[in-house]
Design a protein around this motif. Structure first.
Motif, PDB file in Angstrom:
ATOM      1  N   TYR A   1      41.814  35.577  28.823  1.00 20.74           N
ATOM      2  CA  TYR A   1      43.032  35.669  29.636  1.00 20.74           C
ATOM      3  C   TYR A   1      42.961  34.651  30.771  1.00 20.74           C
ATOM      4  CZ  TYR A   1      46.838  37.864  32.296  1.00 20.74           C
ATOM      5  OH  TYR A   1      48.006  38.122  32.974  1.00 20.74           O
ATOM      6  N   LYS A   2      44.068  33.955  31.023  1.00 24.51           N
ATOM      7  CA  LYS A   2      44.060  32.858  31.998  1.00 24.51           C
ATOM      8  C   LYS A   2      44.154  33.327  33.451  1.00 24.51           C
ATOM      9  CE  LYS A   2      45.930  29.443  28.766  1.00 24.51           C
ATOM     10  NZ  LYS A   2      47.028  28.489  28.473  1.00 24.51           N
ATOM     11  N   GLY A   3      44.645  34.532  33.679  1.00 24.07           N
ATOM     12  CA  GLY A   3      44.777  35.023  35.046  1.00 24.07           C
ATOM     13  C   GLY A   3      43.550  35.775  35.528  1.00 24.07           C
ATOM     14  N   ARG A   4      43.724  36.469  36.645  1.00 21.84           N
ATOM     15  CA  ARG A   4      42.639  37.265  37.246  1.00 21.84           C
ATOM     16  C   ARG A   4      42.369  38.497  36.376  1.00 21.84           C
ATOM     17  NH1 ARG A   4      42.990  41.190  41.574  1.00 21.84           N
ATOM     18  NH2 ARG A   4      41.088  41.291  42.845  1.00 21.84           N
ATOM     19  N   LYS A   5      41.099  38.840  36.226  1.00 17.35           N
ATOM     20  CA  LYS A   5      40.713  39.920  35.308  1.00 17.35           C
ATOM     21  C   LYS A   5      39.993  41.028  36.087  1.00 17.35           C
ATOM     22  CE  LYS A   5      38.938  36.442  33.186  1.00 17.35           C
ATOM     23  NZ  LYS A   5      39.862  35.357  33.556  1.00 17.35           N
ATOM     24  N   VAL A   6      40.480  42.272  35.904  1.00 17.46           N
ATOM     25  CA  VAL A   6      39.947  43.436  36.616  1.00 17.46           C
ATOM     26  C   VAL A   6      39.453  44.464  35.600  1.00 17.46           C
ATOM     27  CG1 VAL A   6      40.472  45.315  38.221  1.00 17.46           C
ATOM     28  CG2 VAL A   6      41.565  43.066  38.515  1.00 17.46           C
ATOM     29  N   LEU A   7      38.259  44.979  35.818  1.00 18.91           N
ATOM     30  CA  LEU A   7      37.664  45.985  34.933  1.00 18.91           C
ATOM     31  C   LEU A   7      37.545  47.317  35.656  1.00 18.91           C
ATOM     32  CD1 LEU A   7      36.081  46.768  32.296  1.00 18.91           C
ATOM     33  CD2 LEU A   7      34.002  46.067  33.523  1.00 18.91           C
ATOM     34  N   VAL A   8      37.955  48.396  34.976  1.00 14.21           N
ATOM     35  CA  VAL A   8      37.753  49.756  35.489  1.00 14.21           C
ATOM     36  C   VAL A   8      36.881  50.490  34.474  1.00 14.21           C
ATOM     37  CG1 VAL A   8      38.842  51.915  36.209  1.00 14.21           C
ATOM     38  CG2 VAL A   8      40.024  49.732  36.592  1.00 14.21           C
ATOM     39  N   THR A   9      35.681  50.897  34.892  1.00 13.31           N
ATOM     40  CA  THR A   9      34.757  51.519  33.930  1.00 13.31           C
ATOM     41  C   THR A   9      33.697  52.371  34.622  1.00 13.31           C
ATOM     42  OG1 THR A   9      33.271  51.059  32.054  1.00 13.31           O
ATOM     43  CG2 THR A   9      33.128  49.574  33.947  1.00 13.31           C
ATOM     44  N   PRO A  10      33.160  53.388  33.910  1.00 12.80           N
ATOM     45  CA  PRO A  10      31.996  54.121  34.400  1.00 12.80           C
ATOM     46  C   PRO A  10      30.707  53.575  33.785  1.00 12.80           C
ATOM     47  CG  PRO A  10      32.954  55.322  32.591  1.00 12.80           C
ATOM     48  CD  PRO A  10      33.785  54.059  32.757  1.00 12.80           C
TER      49      PRO A  10
ATOM     50  N   GLU B   1      30.245  37.670  33.569  1.00 10.54           N
ATOM     51  CA  GLU B   1      30.792  36.462  32.958  1.00 10.54           C
ATOM     52  C   GLU B   1      32.297  36.566  32.679  1.00 10.54           C
ATOM     53  OE1 GLU B   1      28.576  35.993  29.399  1.00 10.54           O
ATOM     54  OE2 GLU B   1      26.672  35.576  30.412  1.00 10.54           O
ATOM     55  N   CYS B   2      32.804  37.799  32.570  1.00 14.55           N
ATOM     56  CA  CYS B   2      34.174  37.986  32.059  1.00 14.55           C
ATOM     57  C   CYS B   2      35.200  38.452  33.078  1.00 14.55           C
ATOM     58  CB  CYS B   2      34.153  38.986  30.900  1.00 14.55           C
ATOM     59  SG  CYS B   2      33.135  38.465  29.492  1.00 14.55           S
ATOM     60  N   PHE B   3      34.766  39.009  34.226  1.00 11.14           N
ATOM     61  CA  PHE B   3      35.726  39.614  35.149  1.00 11.14           C
ATOM     62  C   PHE B   3      35.570  39.076  36.574  1.00 11.14           C
ATOM     63  CE2 PHE B   3      35.445  42.579  31.646  1.00 11.14           C
ATOM     64  CZ  PHE B   3      36.769  42.918  31.425  1.00 11.14           C
ATOM     65  N   ASP B   4      36.651  39.267  37.327  1.00 16.74           N
ATOM     66  CA  ASP B   4      36.653  38.857  38.730  1.00 16.74           C
ATOM     67  C   ASP B   4      36.406  40.049  39.653  1.00 16.74           C
ATOM     68  OD1 ASP B   4      37.605  36.024  38.306  1.00 16.74           O
ATOM     69  OD2 ASP B   4      39.256  37.125  37.373  1.00 16.74           O
ATOM     70  N   LEU B   5      36.802  41.231  39.214  1.00 17.85           N
ATOM     71  CA  LEU B   5      36.640  42.454  40.006  1.00 17.85           C
ATOM     72  C   LEU B   5      36.271  43.602  39.083  1.00 17.85           C
ATOM     73  CD1 LEU B   5      37.025  44.333  42.519  1.00 17.85           C
ATOM     74  CD2 LEU B   5      39.472  44.413  41.922  1.00 17.85           C
ATOM     75  N   ALA B   6      35.269  44.389  39.488  1.00 15.05           N
ATOM     76  CA  ALA B   6      34.879  45.580  38.728  1.00 15.05           C
ATOM     77  C   ALA B   6      35.046  46.812  39.611  1.00 15.05           C
ATOM     78  CB  ALA B   6      33.434  45.468  38.254  1.00 15.05           C
ATOM     79  N   ILE B   7      35.769  47.797  39.093  1.00 15.77           N
ATOM     80  CA  ILE B   7      35.939  49.074  39.789  1.00 15.77           C
ATOM     81  C   ILE B   7      35.158  50.112  38.998  1.00 15.77           C
ATOM     82  CG2 ILE B   7      37.579  50.831  40.572  1.00 15.77           C
ATOM     83  CD1 ILE B   7      39.713  48.596  40.637  1.00 15.77           C
ATOM     84  N   ILE B   8      34.108  50.658  39.611  1.00 15.23           N
ATOM     85  CA  ILE B   8      33.228  51.611  38.934  1.00 15.23           C
ATOM     86  C   ILE B   8      33.733  53.021  39.209  1.00 15.23           C
ATOM     87  CG2 ILE B   8      30.846  52.326  38.574  1.00 15.23           C
ATOM     88  CD1 ILE B   8      31.576  49.317  37.962  1.00 15.23           C
ATOM     89  N   SER B   9      34.103  53.735  38.128  1.00 13.70           N
ATOM     90  CA  SER B   9      34.855  54.983  38.278  1.00 13.70           C
ATOM     91  C   SER B   9      34.034  56.267  38.212  1.00 13.70           C
ATOM     92  CB  SER B   9      35.950  55.035  37.205  1.00 13.70           C
ATOM     93  OG  SER B   9      35.373  54.945  35.915  1.00 13.70           O
ATOM     94  N   ALA B  10      32.702  56.167  38.107  1.00 11.82           N
ATOM     95  CA  ALA B  10      31.868  57.371  38.062  1.00 11.82           C
ATOM     96  C   ALA B  10      30.523  57.089  38.723  1.00 11.82           C
ATOM     97  CB  ALA B  10      31.664  57.833  36.618  1.00 11.82           C
ATOM     98  N   ALA B  11      29.892  58.148  39.182  1.00 14.69           N
ATOM     99  CA  ALA B  11      28.628  58.005  39.910  1.00 14.69           C
ATOM    100  C   ALA B  11      27.431  57.808  38.984  1.00 14.69           C
ATOM    101  CB  ALA B  11      28.391  59.245  40.777  1.00 14.69           C
TER     102      ALA B  11
END
Length: 479
Positions: free
Chosen positions: A394-403, A422-432
């Motif tokens: 994907y050419k735009g900004r890439k955001v990941l949401v994952t545990p 290597e693949c994302f610009d922002l990672a949101i970690i959704s679990a402890a």
């Protein structure tokens, strides 16, 4: 009312509220962990909850059998209420749960009476007896329903049963195969992720029609013998064993144990054909065909999937709207199975071109103003890493949401972190559960949620139009 009768009432109410509160928490936990006591003792991910909702209540009830009523009414019950309101996988009041609570009430009344004559400790027997009688009830019920379902499937002489098992991808294969067969046969598949013996038995008794020609059943396992039990019950004519990986390694302890458990599906007395992934380490023969060896070429983009494969020694090309290179293998085995059952090649190609993504499995939710992909049911390294490589295009900004990956060793998530970097610009970690690993291993901008309820607010604040957002795997709040 005299003091004796007032105390009697207090004892009864205290024991009842105590037992109901403990029962509610225990049944919630057991439902999350497939009703296995061993799992909520040794594999529970929120041990502090046991302290709040089991240990402290028991200590208070034992030490203050009369006066702890005030604690259970004014403190514990409200705490349990708000806890239940906060968690995302709430207790489902199935027939089993309702019967259990009925037993709790009956034995609470019985032992409350006995406690007046002997000791208030009799009240502590209510839950053990409720669980014991629930087990007896289930055994009697299972014998009856199992016999009924067995009679039903063997009364239909035209019925062919296809059993599907794998470490991952079972549900996708089941749904894809159903789409290829439904126009040529009266076909039925187990709903959602029903994959246990009792789930299959219930489904057959309630939903399988008498004139069904193809029954596609998904088989899951947590311990050795689970697949064998389902196989001996169904005795399928066709068996699909997908890729073997380390999903649920926490319970099986080794890949070898996982592989041997999945291979139990080959023990059917009526087996006519088996399609296996090469990770099963079985050799092909007159019954066994290794399906991933048939794949010749795979091309995957955010627009869909193209692959070439050998079909009766001829090279055939297929196009699909499905995302993810790994789905080429899932579609490949479905093509082989459909062809074995007599579906024409032209019809197979037509159906594959129309198949939609399985819900929560690389499902494109929206392309504008944000490109949102729901891959919440994909929880293995191969599938997740493949989807990350796909998003990388994907050419735009890439955001990941994952545990991260659940029920695997630490190294698996460390490997995943390298690909995320290597693949994302922002990672949101959704679990402890894997938060510490991500905190140490991720080099990109990272947000670790304290509570899943924060997610909507975080996404609104930290994403913008034109971003790609991938929801990868999902973890309930008890993890």
């Amino acid at each position: 009312m005299n003091d004796f009768s007032l105390n009697t009432l207090f004892y009864f109410l205290n024991a009842l509220i105590f037992n109901l509160c403990i029962s509610f928490y225990l049944m919630s936990a057991l439902q999350w962990y497939s009703y296995k006591f061993k799992r909520i003792i040794f594999h529970y991910h929120k041990p502090l909850w046991h302290l709040y909702f089991l240990i402290i209540p028991y200590l208070l009830f034992l030490n203050f059998p009369l006066y702890s009523l005030f604690y259970f009414v004014f403190i514990h019950t409200p705490l349990l209420y708000f806890w239940n309101k906060k968690i995302d996988k709430k207790l489902v009041f199935t027939t089993k749960v309702k019967v259990f609570f009925l037993f709790v009430f009956i034995f609470n009344a019985l032992f409350s009476v006995l406690s007046l004559k002997f000791s208030f400790l009799f009240n502590l027997l209510s839950l053990p007896f409720a669980f014991m009688f629930l087990k007896i009830y289930e055994l009697l019920q299972s014998v009856y329903f199992k016999r009924k379902a067995k009679t039903k499937i063997f009364a239909n002489e035209k019925l062919k049963i296809i059993l599907i098992t794998a470490s991952f991808g079972k549900t996708s294969i089941k749904n894809f195969l159903y789409e290829l067969l439904k126009d040529d046969f009266i076909t039925y598949k187990t709903p959602r992720s029903v994959n246990t013996l009792m789930g299959i038995i219930k489904d057959i008794n309630e939903n399988l029609k008498e004139d069904t020609q193809i029954y596609i059943a998904e088989a899951g396992a947590r311990i050795k013998g689970d697949i064998l039990e389902i196989t001996r019950f169904l005795e399928p004519q066709i068996c699909i064993i997908g890729e073997i990986g380390n999903a649920h390694l926490e319970y099986f302890k080794s890949i070898e144990n996982i592989k041997n458990t999945k291979l139990e599906a080959l023990s059917s007395k009526r087996l006519q054909k088996a399609f296996l992934h090469t990770s099963t380490q079985k050799s092909p023969d007159t019954l066994i065909e290794l399906y991933d060896e048939k794949l010749l070429e795979v091309s995957s983009t955010l627009e869909g999937l193209e692959f070439k494969m050998l079909l009766k020694e001829n090279e055939e090309s297929f196009k699909s709207k499905i995302l993810g290179a790994f789905n080429a293998q899932n579609l490949c085995v479905c093509v082989l199975c459909a062809e074995f059952l007599g579906v024409k090649n032209s019809k197979i190609k037509e159906q594959i071109s129309k198949i939609k993504a399985v819900e929560h499995r690389l499902e494109v939710v929206a392309k504008e103003p944000k490109f949102i992909i729901d891959d919440g049911f994909n929880g293995n390294f191969k599938g997740m890493s493949s989807s990350y490589e796909l998003c990388k295009t994907y050419k735009g900004r890439k955001v990941l949401v994952t545990p991260g990956i659940i029920e695997v060793d630490k190294e698996e998530n460390i490997r995943l972190c390298k690909i995320i970097n290597e693949c994302f610009d922002l990672a949101i970690i959704s679990a402890a559960i894997n938060a510490e690993i991500f905190k140490n291993e991720l080099k990109i901008e990272t947000i670790i949620l304290k509570n899943k309820a924060e997610l909507i607010e975080i996404l609104a604040k930290h994403t913008k139009n034109g971003d790609l957002i991938l929801f990868s795997n999902d973890a309930p709040s008890y993890l």
